[in-house]
Design a protein around this motif. Structure first.
Motif, PDB file in Angstrom:
ATOM      1  N   THR A   1       0.826  -1.212   0.000  1.00 45.90           N
ATOM      2  CA  THR A   1       0.000   0.000   0.000  1.00 45.90           C
ATOM      3  C   THR A   1       0.859   1.260   0.000  1.00 45.90           C
ATOM      4  O   THR A   1       0.508   2.253  -0.646  1.00 45.90           O
ATOM      5  CB  THR A   1      -0.940   0.013   1.222  1.00 45.90           C
ATOM      6  OG1 THR A   1      -0.167  -0.155   2.406  1.00 45.90           O
ATOM      7  CG2 THR A   1      -1.963  -1.098   1.126  1.00 45.90           C
ATOM      8  N   THR A   2       1.974   1.221   0.704  1.00 41.67           N
ATOM      9  CA  THR A   2       2.885   2.364   0.707  1.00 41.67           C
ATOM     10  C   THR A   2       3.440   2.602  -0.692  1.00 41.67           C
ATOM     11  O   THR A   2       3.511   3.742  -1.166  1.00 41.67           O
ATOM     12  CB  THR A   2       4.043   2.125   1.688  1.00 41.67           C
ATOM     13  OG1 THR A   2       3.501   1.856   2.980  1.00 41.67           O
ATOM     14  CG2 THR A   2       4.964   3.316   1.751  1.00 41.67           C
ATOM     15  N   LEU A   3       3.812   1.525  -1.358  1.00 43.69           N
ATOM     16  CA  LEU A   3       4.343   1.640  -2.714  1.00 43.69           C
ATOM     17  C   LEU A   3       3.281   2.174  -3.673  1.00 43.69           C
ATOM     18  O   LEU A   3       3.571   3.036  -4.512  1.00 43.69           O
ATOM     19  CB  LEU A   3       4.857   0.278  -3.182  1.00 43.69           C
ATOM     20  CG  LEU A   3       5.569   0.267  -4.516  1.00 43.69           C
ATOM     21  CD1 LEU A   3       6.918   0.963  -4.387  1.00 43.69           C
ATOM     22  CD2 LEU A   3       5.758  -1.141  -5.001  1.00 43.69           C
ATOM     23  N   ALA A   4       2.054   1.682  -3.553  1.00 44.89           N
ATOM     24  CA  ALA A   4       0.971   2.137  -4.432  1.00 44.89           C
ATOM     25  C   ALA A   4       0.668   3.611  -4.203  1.00 44.89           C
ATOM     26  O   ALA A   4       0.486   4.368  -5.169  1.00 44.89           O
ATOM     27  CB  ALA A   4      -0.274   1.292  -4.201  1.00 44.89           C
ATOM     28  N   SER A   5       0.634   4.021  -2.944  1.00 50.05           N
ATOM     29  CA  SER A   5       0.339   5.434  -2.675  1.00 50.05           C
ATOM     30  C   SER A   5       1.474   6.343  -3.155  1.00 50.05           C
ATOM     31  O   SER A   5       1.227   7.444  -3.648  1.00 50.05           O
ATOM     32  CB  SER A   5       0.070   5.659  -1.190  1.00 50.05           C
ATOM     33  OG  SER A   5       1.209   5.324  -0.439  1.00 50.05           O
ATOM     34  N   ALA A   6       2.710   5.889  -3.058  1.00 51.45           N
ATOM     35  CA  ALA A   6       3.836   6.677  -3.571  1.00 51.45           C
ATOM     36  C   ALA A   6       3.757   6.780  -5.090  1.00 51.45           C
ATOM     37  O   ALA A   6       4.051   7.839  -5.669  1.00 51.45           O
ATOM     38  CB  ALA A   6       5.157   6.055  -3.143  1.00 51.45           C
ATOM     39  N   GLY A   7       3.362   5.699  -5.745  1.00 46.51           N
ATOM     40  CA  GLY A   7       3.213   5.733  -7.203  1.00 46.51           C
ATOM     41  C   GLY A   7       2.112   6.669  -7.645  1.00 46.51           C
ATOM     42  O   GLY A   7       2.273   7.439  -8.600  1.00 46.51           O
ATOM     43  N   VAL A   8       0.985   6.642  -6.949  1.00 49.24           N
ATOM     44  CA  VAL A   8      -0.131   7.544  -7.273  1.00 49.24           C
ATOM     45  C   VAL A   8       0.285   8.990  -7.040  1.00 49.24           C
ATOM     46  O   VAL A   8      -0.018   9.872  -7.856  1.00 49.24           O
ATOM     47  CB  VAL A   8      -1.383   7.174  -6.441  1.00 49.24           C
ATOM     48  CG1 VAL A   8      -2.446   8.246  -6.532  1.00 49.24           C
ATOM     49  CG2 VAL A   8      -1.937   5.835  -6.894  1.00 49.24           C
ATOM     50  N   ALA A   9       0.985   9.256  -5.953  1.00 51.28           N
ATOM     51  CA  ALA A   9       1.440  10.619  -5.673  1.00 51.28           C
ATOM     52  C   ALA A   9       2.400  11.110  -6.760  1.00 51.28           C
ATOM     53  O   ALA A   9       2.320  12.262  -7.199  1.00 51.28           O
ATOM     54  CB  ALA A   9       2.115  10.670  -4.311  1.00 51.28           C
ATOM     55  N   ALA A  10       3.292  10.227  -7.223  1.00 50.76           N
ATOM     56  CA  ALA A  10       4.235  10.623  -8.279  1.00 50.76           C
ATOM     57  C   ALA A  10       3.493  10.922  -9.577  1.00 50.76           C
ATOM     58  O   ALA A  10       3.813  11.901 -10.273  1.00 50.76           O
ATOM     59  CB  ALA A  10       5.260   9.519  -8.496  1.00 50.76           C
ATOM     60  N   VAL A  11       2.494  10.124  -9.913  1.00 50.52           N
ATOM     61  CA  VAL A  11       1.717  10.357 -11.140  1.00 50.52           C
ATOM     62  C   VAL A  11       0.960  11.672 -11.053  1.00 50.52           C
ATOM     63  O   VAL A  11       0.922  12.450 -12.019  1.00 50.52           O
ATOM     64  CB  VAL A  11       0.754   9.163 -11.392  1.00 50.52           C
ATOM     65  CG1 VAL A  11      -0.266   9.502 -12.457  1.00 50.52           C
ATOM     66  CG2 VAL A  11       1.532   7.933 -11.777  1.00 50.52           C
ATOM     67  N   LEU A  12       0.344  11.932  -9.921  1.00 49.05           N
ATOM     68  CA  LEU A  12      -0.399  13.192  -9.769  1.00 49.05           C
ATOM     69  C   LEU A  12       0.528  14.399  -9.805  1.00 49.05           C
ATOM     70  O   LEU A  12       0.164  15.455 -10.324  1.00 49.05           O
ATOM     71  CB  LEU A  12      -1.191  13.178  -8.456  1.00 49.05           C
ATOM     72  CG  LEU A  12      -2.376  12.204  -8.410  1.00 49.05           C
ATOM     73  CD1 LEU A  12      -2.991  12.199  -7.020  1.00 49.05           C
ATOM     74  CD2 LEU A  12      -3.402  12.578  -9.460  1.00 49.05           C
ATOM     75  N   MET A  13       1.717  14.264  -9.256  1.00 45.26           N
ATOM     76  CA  MET A  13       2.652  15.375  -9.217  1.00 45.26           C
ATOM     77  C   MET A  13       3.238  15.651 -10.613  1.00 45.26           C
ATOM     78  O   MET A  13       3.362  16.818 -11.011  1.00 45.26           O
ATOM     79  CB  MET A  13       3.781  15.059  -8.232  1.00 45.26           C
ATOM     80  CG  MET A  13       4.603  16.250  -7.853  1.00 45.26           C
ATOM     81  SD  MET A  13       5.716  15.892  -6.480  1.00 45.26           S
ATOM     82  CE  MET A  13       6.781  14.685  -7.184  1.00 45.26           C
ATOM     83  N   ILE A  14       3.579  14.607 -11.329  1.00 44.56           N
ATOM     84  CA  ILE A  14       4.228  14.776 -12.634  1.00 44.56           C
ATOM     85  C   ILE A  14       3.217  15.156 -13.705  1.00 44.56           C
ATOM     86  O   ILE A  14       3.494  15.992 -14.558  1.00 44.56           O
ATOM     87  CB  ILE A  14       4.977  13.489 -13.040  1.00 44.56           C
ATOM     88  CG1 ILE A  14       6.137  13.243 -12.082  1.00 44.56           C
ATOM     89  CG2 ILE A  14       5.461  13.545 -14.463  1.00 44.56           C
ATOM     90  CD1 ILE A  14       6.839  11.934 -12.306  1.00 44.56           C
ATOM     91  N   GLY A  15       2.078  14.509 -13.696  1.00 46.11           N
ATOM     92  CA  GLY A  15       1.076  14.764 -14.724  1.00 46.11           C
ATOM     93  C   GLY A  15       1.114  13.666 -15.769  1.00 46.11           C
ATOM     94  O   GLY A  15       2.183  13.111 -16.081  1.00 46.11           O
TER      95      GLY A  15
END
Length: 134
Positions: A96-110
């Motif tokens: 779950t930590t990995l998934a949330s970090a991936g989602v945060a990176a996608v939202l930040m980068i675009g």
């Protein structure tokens, strides 16, 4: 046909038999086979090399299986392990930590920029991913 003939492949299948929890060596099987008794010295050399290769492959397969079992049963990240192994273990233990970090990176980068980066790095990543599958 004589009844004394062995079943074809019986010597090869004997490698899967276990003696005291370990597989029988291919060299031991070879020396117990009837082919060994009738082989010339040159043929025996070739047969010994083949048996040694089989033993090496068996050892490598058993080593890989043991490492996979150790990784699967691990409950913590080993501090002395290589970086990639530590990252993989962390991802396995904390999905779950990995998934949330991936989602945060996608939202930040675009999404557009992310697709551009993935398209550019895919030719580099594919050979590495294929090596990891083996």
């Amino acid at each position: 046909m004589s009844e004394t003939l062995e079943k074809p492949g019986a010597e090869r299948d004997a490698g899967f038999a276990k003696a005291e929890g370990t597989p029988i060596s291919a060299l031991v099987q070879l020396r117990q086979s009837s082919a060994w008794k009738w082989a010339t010295p040159a043929q025996r050399e070739v047969l010994q090399r083949i048996a040694a290769q089989r033993d090496q492959r068996l050892l490598a397969r058993l080593t890989r299986a043991r490492q996979a079992a150790l990784l699967a049963s691990a409950e913590r990240v080993d501090a002395n392990a290589p970086l990639l192994q530590r990252l993989a273990m962390f991802a396995r233990l904390h999905p779950t930590t990995l998934a949330s970090a991936g989602v945060a990176a996608v939202l930040m980068i675009g999404p557009r920029r992310l697709l551009r980066v993935v398209r550019g790095s895919l030719p580099t990543l594919l050979p590495m991913l294929l090596k990891l599958k083996r």
